[in-house]
Design an enzyme around this catalytic site. Structure first.
Site, PDB file in Angstrom:
ATOM      1  N   ASP A   1       0.955  -1.084   0.018  1.00 38.28           N
ATOM      2  CA  ASP A   1       0.069  -0.008   0.078  1.00 38.28           C
ATOM      3  C   ASP A   1       1.015   1.170  -0.146  1.00 38.28           C
ATOM      4  O   ASP A   1       1.588   1.492   0.880  1.00 38.28           O
ATOM      5  CB  ASP A   1      -0.761  -0.094   1.435  1.00 38.28           C
ATOM      6  CG  ASP A   1      -2.129   0.908   1.181  1.00 38.28           C
ATOM      7  OD1 ASP A   1      -1.641   2.125   0.629  1.00 38.28           O
ATOM      8  OD2 ASP A   1      -2.853   0.988   1.954  1.00 38.28           O
ATOM      9  N   HIS A   2       0.889   2.052  -1.007  1.00 36.30           N
ATOM     10  CA  HIS A   2       1.805   3.036  -1.112  1.00 36.30           C
ATOM     11  C   HIS A   2       1.369   4.267  -0.299  1.00 36.30           C
ATOM     12  O   HIS A   2       2.265   5.273  -0.179  1.00 36.30           O
ATOM     13  CB  HIS A   2       2.004   3.445  -2.888  1.00 36.30           C
ATOM     14  CG  HIS A   2       3.171   4.001  -3.087  1.00 36.30           C
ATOM     15  ND1 HIS A   2       4.343   4.142  -2.308  1.00 36.30           N
ATOM     16  CD2 HIS A   2       3.579   4.421  -4.259  1.00 36.30           C
ATOM     17  CE1 HIS A   2       5.147   4.452  -2.859  1.00 36.30           C
ATOM     18  NE2 HIS A   2       5.013   4.860  -4.249  1.00 36.30           N
ATOM     19  N   ARG A   3       0.252   4.097   0.203  1.00 37.33           N
ATOM     20  CA  ARG A   3       0.024   5.130   1.456  1.00 37.33           C
ATOM     21  C   ARG A   3       0.888   4.970   2.545  1.00 37.33           C
ATOM     22  O   ARG A   3       1.259   6.006   3.333  1.00 37.33           O
ATOM     23  CB  ARG A   3      -1.720   5.238   1.780  1.00 37.33           C
ATOM     24  CG  ARG A   3      -2.576   5.558   0.706  1.00 37.33           C
ATOM     25  CD  ARG A   3      -3.961   5.265   1.005  1.00 37.33           C
ATOM     26  NE  ARG A   3      -4.215   3.872   1.493  1.00 37.33           N
ATOM     27  CZ  ARG A   3      -5.424   3.428   1.965  1.00 37.33           C
ATOM     28  NH1 ARG A   3      -6.577   4.319   2.098  1.00 37.33           N
ATOM     29  NH2 ARG A   3      -5.414   2.134   2.396  1.00 37.33           N
TER      30      ARG A   3
ATOM     31  N   VAL B   1       3.530   2.591   2.913  1.00 36.42           N
ATOM     32  CA  VAL B   1       4.979   2.199   2.118  1.00 36.42           C
ATOM     33  C   VAL B   1       5.551   2.639   1.010  1.00 36.42           C
ATOM     34  O   VAL B   1       4.875   2.790   0.055  1.00 36.42           O
ATOM     35  CB  VAL B   1       4.941   0.464   2.029  1.00 36.42           C
ATOM     36  CG1 VAL B   1       6.331   0.158   1.744  1.00 36.42           C
ATOM     37  CG2 VAL B   1       4.292  -0.336   3.269  1.00 36.42           C
TER      38      VAL B   1
END
Length: 486
Positions: free
Chosen positions: A456-458, A460
């Site tokens: 999850d780029h939010r 990581v």
């Protein structure tokens, strides 16, 4: 309904067998009307959106009524079986066999009454080896009761008095002019009709088994919305009846099979769609030489501390991921949208994706980060065996933080996995294959695999995700790092 006094009759309600689930489908009845049951005896098996669960009854008595047939989806809190606990051994009408009561012949053209299904075979046995676990008793008594999605309008097996009253309500007696069958529609459709001011009793259904669909409601309201655009006329204009939505495209039953989406498959589909369009996914890949890891696996199989346990490459991959998380703890987190917070987890519930006949499930090993290698091997073995047998409990699929999916068992190199809802990362393991590899300056055949880490780029960023994936790869290439990094 029942003819007995309240003191002698107990209604067993559909319990909440998961955490906050609202409904369950009855898969199999293990008892019939007239059977004697005891406290703790399993009476049926149900399937929720998470797993199949057997339901034990919490009192002694004689079965008087099965409210729904197998295959019916029932709301939590709805009575599903009636038991006489007074100690009497005969049904209310001793002259009527229990099975015949459930199959009383229809005396009119009413399609609902005429199509009541037969009871399960009397000799049917429940699967062996399952131990009943008493579960909760559902929601409060004031919970709304919803009509079953499928199945007959009358209960599956009724006492004669109950059947007589129901017959009147269905148009076979004096009460026919006082009661009207409730239209079949799902809760979202009922809400839509209420919001649009549509009377469902006036809507022509087009769905299977006479279920009213959203399209039917819109079709019913369309004429009213279009009325202002009609030019004024002196003579009254008859209003055309609501036109049902166009039927679904026909298909060749001999060449196609339609499978209802329900239970575990439905929940998985909803979860994957929700995850894919909520969490911004990023996937990174690394190809790694795992020759030394495979050699270590063979050595561990001879270790007396691991005798009788499941020792395979997945065990060391799981341990490598746990070590990588220990070195990079910020990846073990979740996103709290409501409070706009990142929740850092100080424990690792390691999920293992498992394909089962009912669909994909992801049970997890609780506090996997605290387990030794033998303990982790034992937990993995139990998790896989339980999943294959279809006995995974809803609790075992709650609270996962990070997951591994081993697509290599299907012979594929790797994939771009979708995150289980609420988790921050998932590691896909590809097939291990013998490939040419540069080793110590020379091209040699080595055991190689490809790993893919979706996150999850939010939560990581690229640096953190890369560090975790690189650590897993380094451990698998040089397993001795398990000792120095753990």
């Amino acid at each position: 309904m029942t003819t007995m006094t309240d003191a002698s009759v107990r209604e067993f309600k559909m319990p909440d067998v998961g955490e906050g689930l609202t409904e369950a489908e009855i898969l199999t009845w293990y008892v019939q009307v007239g059977d004697t049951v005891s406290d703790g005896q399993v009476v049926c098996e149900v399937e929720t959106a998470k797993a199949a669960v057997e339901l034990p009854i919490p009192y002694d008595g004689v079965v008087r009524e099965l409210r729904f047939p197998a295959g019916t989806t029932v709301d939590v809190g709805t009575p599903i079986i009636t038991v006489d606990v007074s100690g009497g051994g005969a049904p209310a009408d001793a002259g009527t066999p229990a099975v015949e009561t459930a199959q009383a012949p229809a005396t009119s053209q009413d399609p609902v009454t005429a199509q009541a299904p037969a009871a399960p075979a009397a000799g049917e046995e429940k699967p062996a080896g399952r131990q009943p676990v008493l579960v909760g008793y559902g929601v409060a008594a004031s919970s709304t009761k919803r009509r079953p999605r499928k199945g007959p309008e009358v209960p599956f097996q009724q006492a004669p008095a109950t059947l007589a009253v129901q017959t009147e309500l269905n148009g076979h007696g004096p009460a026919a002019t006082e009661a009207k069958p409730r239209p079949l529609a799902k809760p979202p459709v009922r809400k839509l009709a209420k919001d649009l001011g549509v009377d469902l009793t006036a809507v022509i259904p087009s769905g299977p088994d006479g279920i009213i669909t959203r399209e039917d409601v819109h079709a019913a309201v369309a004429p009213a919305e279009a009325a202002p655009a009609v030019p004024a006329v002196t003579a009254p204009v008859p209003v055309a009846p609501a036109v049902p939505a166009a039927p679904a495209a026909s298909y060749d039953a001999a060449r196609e099979t339609r499978v209802p989406v329900k239970g575990v498959r439905k929940a998985t589909a909803q979860a994957m769609v929700g995850s894919a369009f909520t969490a911004p996914h990023v996937t990174e890949f690394v190809t790694v030489d795992v020759t030394r890891t495979l050699k270590l696996v063979e050595e561990l199989k001879q270790d007396k501390d691991l005798q009788g346990l499941r020792v395979n490459p997945l065990l060391l991959i799981a341990k490598a991921l746990l070590v990588a998380i220990k070195r990079n703890p910020d990846i073990n987190a979740s996103w709290d949208e409501a409070n706009q917070e990142i929740v850092l987890k100080h424990y690792v519930n390691l999920g293992i994706a498992a394909a089962t006949p009912r669909g994909l499930i992801v049970p997890n090993i609780k506090d996997a980060d605290t387990k030794t290698l033998p303990q982790l091997a034992q937990a993995l073995g139990e998790l896989v065996s339980t999943a294959k047998e279809g006995k995974t409990s809803p609790a075992a699929m709650q609270g996962g933080t990070v997951t591994i999916t081993n697509v290599g068992v299907f012979g594929v190199d790797t994939g771009t996995p979708i995150l289980p809802p609420g988790e921050s990362a998932i590691l896909a393991v590809g097939a291990i294959k013998l490939q040419p590899w540069v080793h110590k300056g020379k091209v040699k055949p080595r055991q190689v695999t490809t790993l893919a880490l979706s996150f999850d780029h939010r939560l990581v960023d690229g640096e953190l995700g890369s560090k975790v994936l690189a650590d897993v790869a380094a451990i698998l290439e040089q397993p001795k790092k398990l000792i120095t990094w753990a």
